[in-house]
Write a protein that holds these residues in place. Sequence first.
Motif, PDB file in Angstrom:
ATOM      1  N   PHE A   1       0.861  -1.178   0.000  1.00  0.00           N
ATOM      2  CA  PHE A   1       0.000   0.000   0.000  1.00  0.00           C
ATOM      3  C   PHE A   1       0.896   1.227   0.000  1.00  0.00           C
ATOM      4  O   PHE A   1       1.768   1.380   0.845  1.00  0.00           O
ATOM      5  CB  PHE A   1      -0.936  -0.009   1.210  1.00  0.00           C
TER       6      PHE A   1
ATOM      7  N   GLY B   1      -4.791   2.631  -3.193  1.00  0.00           N
ATOM      8  CA  GLY B   1      -3.418   2.660  -2.705  1.00  0.00           C
ATOM      9  C   GLY B   1      -2.600   1.409  -2.926  1.00  0.00           C
ATOM     10  O   GLY B   1      -1.395   1.416  -2.705  1.00  0.00           O
TER      11      GLY B   1
ATOM     12  N   VAL C   1      -4.354   5.790   1.164  1.00  0.00           N
ATOM     13  CA  VAL C   1      -4.561   4.348   1.314  1.00  0.00           C
ATOM     14  C   VAL C   1      -5.912   4.088   1.965  1.00  0.00           C
ATOM     15  O   VAL C   1      -6.465   4.932   2.650  1.00  0.00           O
ATOM     16  CB  VAL C   1      -3.440   3.680   2.149  1.00  0.00           C
TER      17      VAL C   1
END
Length: 470
Positions: free
Chosen positions: A232, A269, A265
């Motif tokens: 991520f 992400g 995120v």
Amino acid sequence: MLLLNVELIETDMKRIVQFLLPFILIWFTGAETLWSQNNSEELNQRVDEIFAEYDSSSVPGCAVSIFQDGESILTKGYGIANLDYGIENSDSTRFYMASVSKHITASAAELLIIRGELNEADFISDYVEEWPAWASEVQVQHLFNHTSGLPDIYGLMRIGGLDINDVMDLEDYMEVIKKGEELMFEPGSDYSYSNSGYTVLAYLVQEISGSSFPEFVENEFFEPFGMNDSHFHDDRTRIIPNRAISYQISDGMIRRSYPGNFQGVGGGGLYTTHQDLEKWEQFWYGNLNWEGGISKPEADELKQNLIAPTYVAGEISEYRKGLRVSTRKGVETVRHGGSFYGFKTNFKRYPETGTSMVTTCNRGDADPGALNDQIADYLLQNEFEDYLSEYSGRYINNELPAEYMLTVEEGNLHLERRLSPNGIMEEVETDVWEAGSWDFEFFRNGSGEITGFLVTTGRAENVEFLKAAE
């Protein structure tokens, strides 16, 4: 003497069978291998046809993987991942997954629920300091299936004059969400797709676990599973080897699209490769062996919980926890798509047949969901046609007079009629179909048999056609 002859014959027959058995097995194995090779070649050819538009060394394109029971049966790349350097799309290209990231975010939060560290019936204010009073009724469960009523984070940013390319971290996004002023509706009473819910889920994982959200996912899933090319992206300065760059195409001109400073995120992400996605499919189908991170009993419970029914105003919702569960031409599908600044992604899983496909594209004009559907039409043709067969037939309106013919071909329902939108019909829901801008609503008799339909166009509504006897 006769008994002795029979025994000799039986002995000779056993010797003959023992001699021929290896050759018989070799023949059957060879036939099976040949069958697999032929089917693999046909599949490869069909996928090449579907992605032919992107099979060029001068345009961005897509990568596609097809899995059977979690194992890859085909992976191919088309077009270019990075036009500056002429790097081709492949199974090792790292694509930005956009909203397909959501089911990984949901997995992280659900793992904390399984461990008793997060309660989906709790209010967000139980975990987040200075959570606004206007959102005090939002519960954790509302974040998963977009029933929180929270305004979308990116919409709030636009209203507030913030650009998607502004440098912001998870805490900054949370501050924007807190300033939303009011909910769109009472939590649980309605549905509105919102990236805010998944931003908050990522924040809850971070606060409860004591690790950053990317670190938690890395420790519990990616590292144990051997998904070494997945992460991520919360650090815009991080080097991402072999990453795809996204592009927009307009009037024949190709322009870079992806905002390089973006590091949000939760709702998105995730960067990953098709090689790593195969490991995730192996995990889902129970074929992956791993050590550390999530335990196997936790994994079994998690996979059930992600697709368990959720509710909107008391009705079962298609959207579960980072995944949509519905049917396509009579076969259940678990799916999600993503779109973000030139990245287009889609994955579909057909649990009843064990078939899955994922398509990732680095061009904004691609439709990976439609591409995956064409693959499914080929692979699941028999299953689809069994479902569609009851719709086929001749439909008549004697007053107009007019006649429509519906046929089943190559896994699709086709409409044939002079001066109408001939071609493939698309199912909206059970007994409701579309053909171009025309709407068709089928009706049934008391025995459940289709007896006709009502067709609606832009300037005519509910014109009745009856199904002719065969």
